[in-house]
Write a protein that holds these residues in place. Structure first.
Motif, PDB file in Angstrom:
ATOM      1  N   LEU A  86      42.436  41.632  30.141  1.00  0.00           N
ATOM      2  CA  LEU A  86      41.347  40.768  30.595  1.00  0.00           C
ATOM      3  C   LEU A  86      41.361  40.648  32.115  1.00  0.00           C
ATOM      4  O   LEU A  86      40.297  40.644  32.752  1.00  0.00           O
ATOM      5  N   SER A  87      42.537  40.563  32.709  1.00  0.00           N
ATOM      6  CA  SER A  87      42.642  40.502  34.171  1.00  0.00           C
ATOM      7  C   SER A  87      42.007  41.733  34.802  1.00  0.00           C
ATOM      8  O   SER A  87      41.212  41.624  35.750  1.00  0.00           O
TER       9      SER A  87
ATOM     10  N   LEU B 259      38.107  41.736  34.230  1.00  0.00           N
ATOM     11  CA  LEU B 259      37.431  40.764  35.090  1.00  0.00           C
ATOM     12  C   LEU B 259      37.446  41.221  36.551  1.00  0.00           C
ATOM     13  O   LEU B 259      36.463  41.024  37.282  1.00  0.00           O
TER      14      LEU B 259
ATOM     15  N   LEU C 294      29.909  37.963  38.945  1.00  0.00           N
ATOM     16  CA  LEU C 294      31.075  37.178  38.531  1.00  0.00           C
ATOM     17  C   LEU C 294      31.739  36.571  39.761  1.00  0.00           C
ATOM     18  O   LEU C 294      32.118  37.288  40.687  1.00  0.00           O
TER      19      LEU C 294
ATOM     20  N   ASP D  21      34.730  31.749  38.036  1.00  0.00           N
ATOM     21  CA  ASP D  21      34.450  32.110  36.647  1.00  0.00           C
ATOM     22  C   ASP D  21      35.501  33.073  36.103  1.00  0.00           C
ATOM     23  O   ASP D  21      35.869  32.996  34.924  1.00  0.00           O
ATOM     24  N   ALA D  22      35.988  33.973  36.945  1.00  0.00           N
ATOM     25  CA  ALA D  22      37.041  34.893  36.509  1.00  0.00           C
ATOM     26  C   ALA D  22      38.281  34.100  36.113  1.00  0.00           C
ATOM     27  O   ALA D  22      38.902  34.358  35.072  1.00  0.00           O
ATOM     28  N   ARG D  23      38.647  33.142  36.931  1.00  0.00           N
ATOM     29  CA  ARG D  23      39.790  32.289  36.599  1.00  0.00           C
ATOM     30  C   ARG D  23      39.540  31.534  35.294  1.00  0.00           C
ATOM     31  O   ARG D  23      40.439  31.419  34.453  1.00  0.00           O
ATOM     32  N   ARG D  24      38.328  31.029  35.135  1.00  0.00           N
ATOM     33  CA  ARG D  24      38.005  30.213  33.965  1.00  0.00           C
ATOM     34  C   ARG D  24      38.201  30.993  32.668  1.00  0.00           C
ATOM     35  O   ARG D  24      38.681  30.463  31.673  1.00  0.00           O
ATOM     36  N   HIS D  25      37.834  32.261  32.677  1.00  0.00           N
ATOM     37  CA  HIS D  25      38.000  33.092  31.478  1.00  0.00           C
ATOM     38  C   HIS D  25      39.482  33.248  31.125  1.00  0.00           C
ATOM     39  O   HIS D  25      39.861  33.218  29.942  1.00  0.00           O
ATOM     40  N   LEU D  26      40.317  33.411  32.132  1.00  0.00           N
ATOM     41  CA  LEU D  26      41.754  33.547  31.873  1.00  0.00           C
ATOM     42  C   LEU D  26      42.367  32.219  31.454  1.00  0.00           C
ATOM     43  O   LEU D  26      43.250  32.183  30.589  1.00  0.00           O
TER      44      LEU D  26
ATOM     45  N   ARG E 259      40.916  30.024  29.720  1.00  0.00           N
ATOM     46  CA  ARG E 259      40.513  29.847  28.321  1.00  0.00           C
ATOM     47  C   ARG E 259      41.398  30.661  27.382  1.00  0.00           C
ATOM     48  O   ARG E 259      41.753  30.211  26.291  1.00  0.00           O
ATOM     49  N   LEU E 260      41.747  31.882  27.807  1.00  0.00           N
ATOM     50  CA  LEU E 260      42.645  32.702  26.990  1.00  0.00           C
ATOM     51  C   LEU E 260      43.987  31.998  26.811  1.00  0.00           C
ATOM     52  O   LEU E 260      44.520  31.943  25.698  1.00  0.00           O
TER      53      LEU E 260
END
Length: 226
Positions: free
Chosen positions: A189-190, A193, A204, A208-213, A215-216
């Motif tokens: 994912l890193s 993104l 992006l 938002d990139a941080r937010r996705h990680l 959440r994981l």
């Protein structure tokens, strides 16, 4: 014309102490210093232009040395660029490691890693990382220096993430039935993104990139109280 006067002999004699320096002391340090200088000069060139657009003359000019000096210390421009990329990447991840080691727990360490992976200054790193990645598949890498170097970097990166997860489980900070699987998903994912961040297709932001990680991490690493 060859010297014929006594004072000419005296000039030569003044150089004798320099010749008397042991060969090991005379050559080893300058070689290491010059190699380092050349590699250091190549890092910003790669970041600015990309691996494929940097040649020996470019590196020599940036390092302030002759082309002959560069070719004396390195067998090819690929060797220079490989070492330059490794130097940059090792520095980058060393800073991440240091941040993680200073964290109070595994959860905080993962958050610090995520924050450091995506900032306004890390686009340069990701450009070099993907350039390094693609260079391993090119014909210019006959000795597989790029491919093997990146494989080692991935191995170290995966080990770091997995160690944080396993430490967090051991400390009771969170639970995870499959640390190895989480590690693969986190790293993948890193990378995904980061590539989207560079291409901006779709757009992006670093936040938002941080937010996705985040959440994981929140969805897969849950504490008993969650």
């Amino acid at each position: 014309m060859a010297p014929h006067h006594p004072e000419d002999v005296g000039v030569k004699a003044a150089k004798t102490p320099r010749r008397a320096v042991p060969a090991a002391d005379r050559t080893r340090q300058p070689t290491e210093v010059r190699r380092r200088l050349i590699v250091e000069a190549a890092v910003p060139l790669i970041a600015e232009r990309g691996y494929a657009s940097v040649g020996v003359r470019d590196v020599a000019a940036a390092a302030g040395v002759s082309v002959g000096t560069v070719t004396y210390h390195f067998g090819s421009v690929q060797e220079i660029l490989s070492e330059a990329m490794v130097l940059h990447i090792e520095r980058y991840y060393a800073a991440l490691n240091e941040a993680a080691e200073q964290a109070a727990g595994s959860g905080e360490a993962l958050r610090l890693l995520i924050d450091a992976l995506f900032t306004e200054d890390t686009d340069r790193h990701w450009r070099m990382w993907f350039d390094y990645w693609s260079a391993g598949d090119r014909d210019q890498d006959p000795e597989q220096a790029f491919a093997s170097g990146q494989a080692k970097r991935y191995e170290d990166w995966h080990s770091q993430i997995r160690a944080l997860v396993e430490r967090g489980v051991a400390d009771g900070e969170f639970t995870c039935e499959d640390p190895a699987g989480f590690t693969v998903r986190f790293a993948a994912l890193s990378d995904g993104l980061a590539l989207q961040r560079l291409r901006q297709s779709p757009e992006l932001s670093t936040q938002d990139a941080r937010r996705h990680l985040y959440r994981l991490v929140e969805s897969e690493l849950r504490t008993d109280g969650q």
